[in-house]
Design an enzyme around this catalytic site. Sequence first.
Site, PDB file in Angstrom:
ATOM      1  N   LEU A  82     -35.437 104.374 -29.522  1.00 18.14           N
ATOM      2  CA  LEU A  82     -34.146 104.644 -28.873  1.00 18.14           C
ATOM      3  C   LEU A  82     -34.168 104.133 -27.435  1.00 18.14           C
ATOM      4  O   LEU A  82     -35.022 104.526 -26.646  1.00 18.14           O
ATOM      5  CB  LEU A  82     -33.843 106.144 -28.884  1.00 18.14           C
ATOM      6  CG  LEU A  82     -33.810 106.827 -30.252  1.00 18.14           C
ATOM      7  CD1 LEU A  82     -33.312 108.268 -30.114  1.00 18.14           C
ATOM      8  CD2 LEU A  82     -32.940 106.063 -31.235  1.00 18.14           C
ATOM      9  N   ARG A 118     -30.527 108.261 -13.378  1.00 19.54           N
ATOM     10  CA  ARG A 118     -31.353 108.831 -12.307  1.00 19.54           C
ATOM     11  C   ARG A 118     -32.294 107.802 -11.660  1.00 19.54           C
ATOM     12  O   ARG A 118     -32.884 108.057 -10.624  1.00 19.54           O
ATOM     13  CB  ARG A 118     -32.157 110.030 -12.831  1.00 19.54           C
ATOM     14  CG  ARG A 118     -31.332 111.313 -12.821  1.00 19.54           C
ATOM     15  CD  ARG A 118     -32.120 112.473 -13.342  1.00 19.54           C
ATOM     16  NE  ARG A 118     -32.224 112.428 -14.803  1.00 19.54           N
ATOM     17  CZ  ARG A 118     -33.100 113.131 -15.513  1.00 19.54           C
ATOM     18  NH1 ARG A 118     -33.974 113.904 -14.893  1.00 19.54           N
ATOM     19  NH2 ARG A 118     -33.134 113.049 -16.828  1.00 19.54           N
ATOM     20  N   GLN A 121     -25.459 100.766 -30.198  1.00 20.91           N
ATOM     21  CA  GLN A 121     -24.758 102.047 -30.072  1.00 20.91           C
ATOM     22  C   GLN A 121     -23.798 101.905 -28.887  1.00 20.91           C
ATOM     23  O   GLN A 121     -24.206 102.012 -27.739  1.00 20.91           O
ATOM     24  CB  GLN A 121     -25.776 103.169 -29.831  1.00 20.91           C
ATOM     25  CG  GLN A 121     -25.172 104.559 -29.911  1.00 20.91           C
ATOM     26  CD  GLN A 121     -26.133 105.644 -29.444  1.00 20.91           C
ATOM     27  OE1 GLN A 121     -27.064 105.390 -28.690  1.00 20.91           O
ATOM     28  NE2 GLN A 121     -25.896 106.861 -29.888  1.00 20.91           N
ATOM     29  N   GLY A 158     -25.510 110.978 -28.622  1.00 25.72           N
ATOM     30  CA  GLY A 158     -26.672 111.811 -28.918  1.00 25.72           C
ATOM     31  C   GLY A 158     -27.725 111.111 -29.768  1.00 25.72           C
ATOM     32  O   GLY A 158     -27.467 110.075 -30.379  1.00 25.72           O
ATOM     33  N   THR A 159     -28.903 111.735 -29.786  1.00 29.90           N
ATOM     34  CA  THR A 159     -30.041 111.124 -30.487  1.00 29.90           C
ATOM     35  C   THR A 159     -29.798 111.030 -31.998  1.00 29.90           C
ATOM     36  O   THR A 159     -30.225 110.074 -32.648  1.00 29.90           O
ATOM     37  CB  THR A 159     -31.332 111.912 -30.216  1.00 29.90           C
ATOM     38  OG1 THR A 159     -31.081 113.306 -30.436  1.00 29.90           O
ATOM     39  CG2 THR A 159     -31.803 111.723 -28.781  1.00 29.90           C
ATOM     40  N   ASN A 167     -40.443 119.881 -27.711  1.00 28.82           N
ATOM     41  CA  ASN A 167     -40.311 118.678 -28.534  1.00 28.82           C
ATOM     42  C   ASN A 167     -40.513 117.464 -27.628  1.00 28.82           C
ATOM     43  O   ASN A 167     -39.758 117.261 -26.688  1.00 28.82           O
ATOM     44  CB  ASN A 167     -38.907 118.668 -29.153  1.00 28.82           C
ATOM     45  CG  ASN A 167     -38.550 117.312 -29.747  1.00 28.82           C
ATOM     46  OD1 ASN A 167     -39.426 116.590 -30.234  1.00 28.82           O
ATOM     47  ND2 ASN A 167     -37.266 116.973 -29.714  1.00 28.82           N
ATOM     48  N   ALA A 197     -61.415  70.151   9.199  1.00 22.95           N
ATOM     49  CA  ALA A 197     -60.695  71.344   9.646  1.00 22.95           C
ATOM     50  C   ALA A 197     -59.326  70.963  10.210  1.00 22.95           C
ATOM     51  O   ALA A 197     -59.172  69.916  10.836  1.00 22.95           O
ATOM     52  CB  ALA A 197     -61.505  72.063  10.709  1.00 22.95           C
ATOM     53  N   ASN A 224     -46.245  66.609   3.297  1.00 24.63           N
ATOM     54  CA  ASN A 224     -45.700  66.193   2.003  1.00 24.63           C
ATOM     55  C   ASN A 224     -44.191  66.041   2.030  1.00 24.63           C
ATOM     56  O   ASN A 224     -43.608  65.484   1.132  1.00 24.63           O
ATOM     57  CB  ASN A 224     -46.089  67.202   0.914  1.00 24.63           C
ATOM     58  CG  ASN A 224     -45.616  68.607   1.248  1.00 24.63           C
ATOM     59  OD1 ASN A 224     -45.512  68.978   2.424  1.00 24.63           O
ATOM     60  ND2 ASN A 224     -45.355  69.394   0.232  1.00 24.63           N
ATOM     61  N   TYR A 225     -43.551  66.543   3.082  1.00 22.97           N
ATOM     62  CA  TYR A 225     -42.093  66.623   3.085  1.00 22.97           C
ATOM     63  C   TYR A 225     -41.551  65.763   4.199  1.00 22.97           C
ATOM     64  O   TYR A 225     -41.844  65.987   5.372  1.00 22.97           O
ATOM     65  CB  TYR A 225     -41.713  68.096   3.288  1.00 22.97           C
ATOM     66  CG  TYR A 225     -40.246  68.391   3.175  1.00 22.97           C
ATOM     67  CD1 TYR A 225     -39.487  67.883   2.123  1.00 22.97           C
ATOM     68  CD2 TYR A 225     -39.623  69.212   4.109  1.00 22.97           C
ATOM     69  CE1 TYR A 225     -38.137  68.187   2.015  1.00 22.97           C
ATOM     70  CE2 TYR A 225     -38.279  69.522   4.001  1.00 22.97           C
ATOM     71  CZ  TYR A 225     -37.541  69.009   2.952  1.00 22.97           C
ATOM     72  OH  TYR A 225     -36.217  69.312   2.851  1.00 22.97           O
TER      73      TYR A 225
HETATM   74  C1  UD1 Z   1     -34.376 114.885 -26.133  1.00 23.98           C
HETATM   75  C2  UD1 Z   1     -34.520 115.898 -27.266  1.00 23.98           C
HETATM   76  C3  UD1 Z   1     -35.328 117.079 -26.766  1.00 23.98           C
HETATM   77  C4  UD1 Z   1     -36.676 116.616 -26.254  1.00 23.98           C
HETATM   78  C5  UD1 Z   1     -36.495 115.521 -25.203  1.00 23.98           C
HETATM   79  C6  UD1 Z   1     -37.825 114.923 -24.852  1.00 23.98           C
HETATM   80  C7  UD1 Z   1     -32.566 115.745 -28.674  1.00 23.98           C
HETATM   81  C8  UD1 Z   1     -31.231 116.328 -28.997  1.00 23.98           C
HETATM   82  N1  UD1 Z   1     -33.221 116.304 -27.680  1.00 23.98           N
HETATM   83  O1  UD1 Z   1     -33.602 115.510 -25.124  1.00 23.98           O
HETATM   84  O2  UD1 Z   1     -35.525 118.022 -27.801  1.00 23.98           O
HETATM   85  O3  UD1 Z   1     -37.395 117.717 -25.717  1.00 23.98           O
HETATM   86  O4  UD1 Z   1     -35.652 114.484 -25.688  1.00 23.98           O
HETATM   87  O5  UD1 Z   1     -37.681 114.017 -23.812  1.00 23.98           O
HETATM   88  O6  UD1 Z   1     -32.983 114.829 -29.345  1.00 23.98           O
HETATM   89  N2  UD1 Z   1     -30.590 108.023 -26.543  1.00 23.98           N
HETATM   90  C9  UD1 Z   1     -29.881 107.032 -27.168  1.00 23.98           C
HETATM   91  N3  UD1 Z   1     -28.607 107.277 -27.575  1.00 23.98           N
HETATM   92  C10 UD1 Z   1     -28.007 108.463 -27.375  1.00 23.98           C
HETATM   93  C11 UD1 Z   1     -28.726 109.493 -26.721  1.00 23.98           C
HETATM   94  C12 UD1 Z   1     -30.022 109.249 -26.326  1.00 23.98           C
HETATM   95  O7  UD1 Z   1     -30.395 105.924 -27.374  1.00 23.98           O
HETATM   96  O8  UD1 Z   1     -26.838 108.601 -27.766  1.00 23.98           O
HETATM   97  C13 UD1 Z   1     -31.963 107.764 -26.108  1.00 23.98           C
HETATM   98  C14 UD1 Z   1     -32.094 107.821 -24.601  1.00 23.98           C
HETATM   99  O9  UD1 Z   1     -31.961 106.533 -24.048  1.00 23.98           O
HETATM  100  C15 UD1 Z   1     -33.495 108.368 -24.436  1.00 23.98           C
HETATM  101  C16 UD1 Z   1     -33.713 109.219 -25.663  1.00 23.98           C
HETATM  102  O10 UD1 Z   1     -32.773 108.802 -26.605  1.00 23.98           O
HETATM  103  O11 UD1 Z   1     -34.461 107.339 -24.452  1.00 23.98           O
HETATM  104  C17 UD1 Z   1     -33.569 110.708 -25.377  1.00 23.98           C
HETATM  105  O12 UD1 Z   1     -32.282 110.973 -24.930  1.00 23.98           O
HETATM  106  P1  UD1 Z   1     -31.996 112.047 -23.806  1.00 23.98           P
HETATM  107  O13 UD1 Z   1     -30.536 112.144 -23.606  1.00 23.98           O
HETATM  108  O14 UD1 Z   1     -32.837 111.794 -22.631  1.00 23.98           O
HETATM  109  O15 UD1 Z   1     -32.483 113.378 -24.544  1.00 23.98           O
HETATM  110  P2  UD1 Z   1     -32.905 114.742 -23.891  1.00 23.98           P
HETATM  111  O16 UD1 Z   1     -31.705 115.494 -23.532  1.00 23.98           O
HETATM  112  O17 UD1 Z   1     -33.901 114.500 -22.835  1.00 23.98           O
END
Ligand code: UD1
Length: 482
Positions: free
Chosen positions: A10, A17, A77, A82-83, A178, A388, A394-395
Amino acid sequence: MSGELTVIVLAAGGGTRMRSKTMKVLHPVAGRSMVGHVLAAVQEVQPRRIVAVVGHQRDQVGPHIHELVPDALLAVQEEQHGTGHAVRIAIEAVTAQGETPEGTVLVAYGDTPLLEAESLRRFAAEHEAAQRAVSILSGRLDDPHGYGRVIRNGEGEVEAIVEEKDATEEQRAIHEINSGILAFDATFLVDALPRLRNDNAKGEYYLTDTVHLAREAGLHVGAHEIDDVLQTEGVNDRVQLARTGRVMNDRIVTRWMQEGVTVMDPATTWIDADVVLRADVTVLPGVQLLGTTVVDEDAVIGPDTTLKDCEIGAGARVIRTHGELAVIGTGASVGPFAYLRPGTTLGTDGKIGTFVETKNAQLGDGAKVPHLSYVGDAEVGEGTNIGAGTIFANYDGVEKNRTVVGRHAKTGANNTFVAPVTIGDGAGTAGGTVVRRNVPPGALAVSGGPQRNLERWALSKRAGTPQADAAAAALDGVEQSD
Ligand code: UD1
Ligand code: CA
């Protein structure tokens, strides 16, 4: 590993940040992008396919990933919901190719550069052996703030992952988190993803809700606690970027010491991930070895030297030098205070000495430029010594031109070679010569006229100064002793 493995990385999030024009996962750690480190670890596990989910600045991230892993599948995406949403898009990209993921699906993030292949391999193997629907690579943190918490029941079985924002006071007190790295049974995952809902604090589709779905269906879920939680730490800002860089560097320097490299001061030694050092290299304090630099055995580098994309021959000595794209021969000597610019090559036992700058310059075996010189766009034959304070001019203000100095030539101090010009084999030049015309082999070039001394000049033109007084005193002494 027995079955088929798909790895999803991902990398769609914005990384706000970091406060950077550059997308987060492209920031380098030890000379390699963060996502590059993750992909390297993933590739070592030899999955059937790698799917990278890109979104923010995908015009930069996509080509970068393709350059590193040409057969990676890119899933776009457009908006980050969300993940769980991201993984669904990854799976859709696979099915769009007429394939169905089978066996195990591993999910990793593009911003965890410290993740090691061995950890992934062990995690996936354990997941398969336990025949689970979902496995969580978990970790124990003193400060679990911000992470999803692993919720276990009375028997210690994993029941759910609850995100920080959705957690109760009691759940927030849990220290098992996690890491974000999850393994799935592919069939379960494909079935579960469309069933995820976004009725939570963030209004996102949480991949972590699959744990709850698996438990509801009576399937196995387990968490594998990783000892070295740093491996799964995501980089979110520049403070974490620096800390991760230090940990990565420490790892690299330690590995080279184990391979037989002497590092006098690991704390001030920085070695990029793609650098290669051979046994019995010595690295003195304050050295940066960057890019694809290769240092052959018995060479001594430093102190205070930066080499990027350089090749240093066996037994060479490089002291207080800044070099880029230079090739230094066996037993050669460089510095102190040398500046090697791209296209510099130095032959066996050659020397580029103190306060010497070189650029696009090929110096033969045993050739020496010992002091205070600029050598640009030049060829210097074997065994030749450059006096020395010599400038290869060169230019001409319009074009860069080349100077060729033959073999075993000896040029005097404080020369200027006005390019294009050739100095033949075995030729010489007198001190202070400005070489504007070719010098035939074996000839001695002299450009200054005979020296004239204007007697007592200081006494008449600088009367009343310390210079004149000193001259007068000396001349007095000379006259008296006559
Ligand atoms: C996520 C986990 C959390 C875990 C934490 C560890 C979920 C819902 N939560 O939270 O349990 O403890 O990571 O760091 O999975 N990303 C995408 N597309 C999206 C959203 C996220 O590609 O729509 C990618 C982000 O770029 C990132 C990763 O997924 O690399 C995690 O996303 P982020 O929003 O940072 O998740 P957390 O809220 O930190
Ligand atoms: Ca995160």
